[in-house]
Scaffold this motif. Sequence first.
Motif, PDB file in Angstrom:
ATOM      1  N   ALA A   6      45.106-178.365 -13.466  1.00  0.00           N
ATOM      2  CA  ALA A   6      44.639-179.283 -12.423  1.00  0.00           C
ATOM      3  C   ALA A   6      43.815-180.417 -13.018  1.00  0.00           C
ATOM      4  N   GLN A   7      43.017-180.097 -14.020  1.00  0.00           N
ATOM      5  CA  GLN A   7      42.171-181.134 -14.621  1.00  0.00           C
ATOM      6  C   GLN A   7      42.966-182.066 -15.537  1.00  0.00           C
ATOM      7  N   ARG A  40      44.377-182.253  -6.189  1.00  0.00           N
ATOM      8  CA  ARG A  40      43.927-181.522  -7.384  1.00  0.00           C
ATOM      9  C   ARG A  40      43.606-180.069  -7.029  1.00  0.00           C
ATOM     10  N   LYS A  41      43.022-179.851  -5.874  1.00  0.00           N
ATOM     11  CA  LYS A  41      42.700-178.477  -5.455  1.00  0.00           C
ATOM     12  C   LYS A  41      43.987-177.666  -5.267  1.00  0.00           C
ATOM     13  N   THR A  42      45.006-178.322  -4.707  1.00  0.00           N
ATOM     14  CA  THR A  42      46.296-177.644  -4.519  1.00  0.00           C
ATOM     15  C   THR A  42      46.869-177.237  -5.881  1.00  0.00           C
ATOM     16  N   HIS A  74      45.099-176.754  -8.556  1.00  0.00           N
ATOM     17  CA  HIS A  74      44.181-175.738  -9.076  1.00  0.00           C
ATOM     18  C   HIS A  74      44.560-174.360  -8.531  1.00  0.00           C
ATOM     19  N   ASP A  75      44.804-174.300  -7.230  1.00  0.00           N
ATOM     20  CA  ASP A  75      45.119-173.002  -6.611  1.00  0.00           C
ATOM     21  C   ASP A  75      46.440-172.443  -7.133  1.00  0.00           C
ATOM     22  N   GLY A 114      45.848-173.206 -11.777  1.00  0.00           N
ATOM     23  CA  GLY A 114      44.595-173.001 -12.508  1.00  0.00           C
ATOM     24  C   GLY A 114      43.913-174.311 -12.877  1.00  0.00           C
ATOM     25  N   SER A 115      42.699-174.128 -13.353  1.00  0.00           N
ATOM     26  CA  SER A 115      41.806-175.272 -13.572  1.00  0.00           C
ATOM     27  C   SER A 115      42.286-176.200 -14.688  1.00  0.00           C
ATOM     28  N   GLU A 116      42.756-175.609 -15.795  1.00  0.00           N
ATOM     29  CA  GLU A 116      43.130-176.454 -16.943  1.00  0.00           C
ATOM     30  C   GLU A 116      44.242-177.433 -16.567  1.00  0.00           C
ATOM     31  N   GLU A 127      38.257-189.003  -8.853  1.00  0.00           N
ATOM     32  CA  GLU A 127      39.524-188.245  -8.822  1.00  0.00           C
ATOM     33  C   GLU A 127      40.743-189.126  -9.090  1.00  0.00           C
TER      34      GLU A 127
END
Length: 276
Positions: free
Chosen positions: A219-220, A207-209, A211-212, A215-217, A243
């Motif tokens: 990834a979530q 998820r962090k990958t 996100h990077d 972006g957050s939307e 997760e």
Amino acid sequence: MARTPLIAGNWKMNKTVHEALVLVAELMPRLHGLAGVEVAVCPPATALTEVNRALAGSAIGLGAQDVFWADSGAFTGMLSPPMLRDVGCKYAIIGHSERRGRFGKPDECLNPDAARVFGDTDASVNLKLKAALKHGLVPIVCVGETLPERDDGLADKTVAGQVRAGLADVAGEAVAGIVFAYEPVWAIGTGRACDAPEANRVTGVIRKTLHDAFGSEVAQAVRIQYGGSVNERNAHDLLSQPEIDGALVGGASLDASRFSQIVQATSVIAKDTRKD
Ligand code: PEP
């Protein structure tokens, strides 16, 4: 953000058409009316048409175990996204470790040179993923490290690298509809599932990958399953991790009672935590 967990059964090279229909007939009443969880079965290609017919009117979705990237042409033995849509598939597993020639139980497999016949690489996964999206299939993209990679401290790097390479040239809005499956190769078919907190941690790395990169939307929104020796006993522990959004199930999906228990456990968790 609420993410509906997806439990998908990967039947691999098991079940004749008749056996597939028996399994589906056993599954349908057991899974009828369960809330808060999405369910899919991925039979061998030979059974897709008949299983699709049998699933008519049920909430269980149909998936393929692989997909090729071209629409048609001189690609002996391959199945294109339009062909899979034509027989009712909604999902396609892409880049399963076995198709990447990486096996949890290498001794039981083919010799390493022969295993290359499966041939998937990060580049082919990327092409398959883009083709699946183009034709409206939901890709279930598998990533995961081998035991030597884990022992060398390379689990996170391997998984993040597979995610990034698989998503090359894919737009953020399309990424949200992809399902990832964290499948440590050493856990697949071995009866040795990853510890739930560790599976949750690596899923968080994925998820962090995302996100990077997106972006957050995005990834979530992305669902990330865990796969690797999930069974009716460890399902609750694994699937209640924050997760982890469902499971890709191999061996236990071949038995209606075991697979249903995994789905039921997920439905209960979804209800308890209002994950849905
Ligand atoms: C799989 O094939 O993706 C898998 C996770 O298999 P198993 O559940 O048998 O380990």
